[in-house]
Design a protein around this motif. Sequence first.
Motif, PDB file in Angstrom:
ATOM      1  N   TYR A  10       3.269  -7.756   3.159  1.00  0.00           N
ATOM      2  CA  TYR A  10       1.929  -7.229   2.694  1.00  0.00           C
ATOM      3  C   TYR A  10       2.415  -5.770   2.231  1.00  0.00           C
ATOM      4  CZ  TYR A  10      -1.205 -10.417   5.339  1.00  0.00           C
ATOM      5  OH  TYR A  10      -1.136 -12.073   6.037  1.00  0.00           O
ATOM      6  N   VAL A  13      -2.549  -0.646   0.831  1.00  0.00           N
ATOM      7  CA  VAL A  13      -3.301   0.084  -0.616  1.00  0.00           C
ATOM      8  C   VAL A  13      -3.920   1.121  -0.470  1.00  0.00           C
ATOM      9  CG1 VAL A  13      -3.110  -2.290  -1.310  1.00  0.00           C
ATOM     10  CG2 VAL A  13      -4.952  -1.249  -0.254  1.00  0.00           C
ATOM     11  N   ASN A  15      -8.340   3.329  -1.704  1.00  0.00           N
ATOM     12  CA  ASN A  15      -8.857   3.487  -3.346  1.00  0.00           C
ATOM     13  C   ASN A  15      -9.130   5.219  -2.755  1.00  0.00           C
ATOM     14  OD1 ASN A  15     -10.886   4.278  -0.421  1.00  0.00           O
ATOM     15  ND2 ASN A  15     -12.152   2.686  -1.105  1.00  0.00           N
ATOM     16  N   SER A  21      -5.729   0.416   3.812  1.00  0.00           N
ATOM     17  CA  SER A  21      -5.920  -1.187   4.145  1.00  0.00           C
ATOM     18  C   SER A  21      -5.333  -1.867   4.115  1.00  0.00           C
ATOM     19  CB  SER A  21      -6.979  -1.946   3.361  1.00  0.00           C
ATOM     20  OG  SER A  21      -7.634  -3.561   3.221  1.00  0.00           O
ATOM     21  N   TRP A  23      -3.217  -5.723   1.752  1.00  0.00           N
ATOM     22  CA  TRP A  23      -3.122  -6.318   0.913  1.00  0.00           C
ATOM     23  C   TRP A  23      -1.834  -7.100   1.089  1.00  0.00           C
ATOM     24  CZ3 TRP A  23      -8.013  -8.180  -0.801  1.00  0.00           C
ATOM     25  CH2 TRP A  23      -7.120  -8.966  -1.949  1.00  0.00           C
ATOM     26  N   ARG A  27      -0.391 -10.593  -4.230  1.00  0.00           N
ATOM     27  CA  ARG A  27      -1.398 -10.628  -4.570  1.00  0.00           C
ATOM     28  C   ARG A  27      -1.715  -9.710  -5.993  1.00  0.00           C
ATOM     29  NH1 ARG A  27      -5.974 -12.695  -1.401  1.00  0.00           N
ATOM     30  NH2 ARG A  27      -6.762 -13.058  -3.352  1.00  0.00           N
ATOM     31  N   LEU A  29      -3.453  -6.633  -7.102  1.00  0.00           N
ATOM     32  CA  LEU A  29      -4.903  -5.081  -6.242  1.00  0.00           C
ATOM     33  C   LEU A  29      -6.144  -5.765  -6.747  1.00  0.00           C
ATOM     34  CD1 LEU A  29      -2.511  -2.243  -5.904  1.00  0.00           C
ATOM     35  CD2 LEU A  29      -3.249  -3.951  -3.632  1.00  0.00           C
ATOM     36  N   PRO A  30      -7.225  -5.501  -5.788  1.00  0.00           N
ATOM     37  CA  PRO A  30      -8.468  -5.775  -6.208  1.00  0.00           C
ATOM     38  C   PRO A  30      -8.379  -4.546  -6.845  1.00  0.00           C
ATOM     39  CG  PRO A  30      -8.087  -5.073  -3.844  1.00  0.00           C
ATOM     40  CD  PRO A  30      -7.225  -5.878  -4.183  1.00  0.00           C
ATOM     41  N   TRP A  33      -8.607   0.066  -6.130  1.00  0.00           N
ATOM     42  CA  TRP A  33      -7.141   0.451  -5.227  1.00  0.00           C
ATOM     43  C   TRP A  33      -5.615   0.006  -5.570  1.00  0.00           C
ATOM     44  CZ3 TRP A  33      -8.332  -0.170   0.068  1.00  0.00           C
ATOM     45  CH2 TRP A  33      -9.888  -0.325   0.096  1.00  0.00           C
ATOM     46  N   GLU A  39       5.862  -1.854   2.116  1.00  0.00           N
ATOM     47  CA  GLU A  39       5.268  -3.012   2.426  1.00  0.00           C
ATOM     48  C   GLU A  39       6.108  -2.911   3.198  1.00  0.00           C
ATOM     49  OE1 GLU A  39       7.333  -6.037  -0.583  1.00  0.00           O
ATOM     50  OE2 GLU A  39       6.460  -4.985  -1.738  1.00  0.00           O
ATOM     51  N   ARG A  42       2.959  -7.568   8.685  1.00  0.00           N
ATOM     52  CA  ARG A  42       1.087  -7.653   8.999  1.00  0.00           C
ATOM     53  C   ARG A  42       1.652  -6.235   9.722  1.00  0.00           C
ATOM     54  NH1 ARG A  42      -3.182  -8.455  12.361  1.00  0.00           N
ATOM     55  NH2 ARG A  42      -5.219  -8.225  11.166  1.00  0.00           N
ATOM     56  N   CYS A  45       2.681  -2.128   7.780  1.00  0.00           N
ATOM     57  CA  CYS A  45       1.770  -2.006   7.476  1.00  0.00           C
ATOM     58  C   CYS A  45       0.396  -1.525   8.100  1.00  0.00           C
ATOM     59  CB  CYS A  45       1.078  -3.196   6.765  1.00  0.00           C
ATOM     60  SG  CYS A  45       2.546  -3.264   4.830  1.00  0.00           S
TER      61      CYS A  45
END
Length: 70
Positions: A10, A13, A15, A21, A23, A27, A29-30, A33, A39, A42, A45
């Motif tokens: 993970y 991240v 915003n 949050s 992530w 994947r 990032l949305p 973010w 890194e 879980r 992080c």
Amino acid sequence: MSDEQQDRRYQVVLNDEEQYSIWAADRDLPAGWHAEGTEGTREECLARINEVWVDMRPLSLRSRADQSAA
């Protein structure tokens, strides 16, 4: 927790409102973010977020409160 979840990497991240949050590192990032730079697992992080996110209020709310106090 499944073996896949335990092995997953993970990243921390945040915003533009400085809300944190985690992530999945593999994947994209949305929108809105960006990576904070940490890194790991879980738990690692979440521990990092616990260290740095001391004021849960969004940045815009903190800014307005600071302006009102001035």
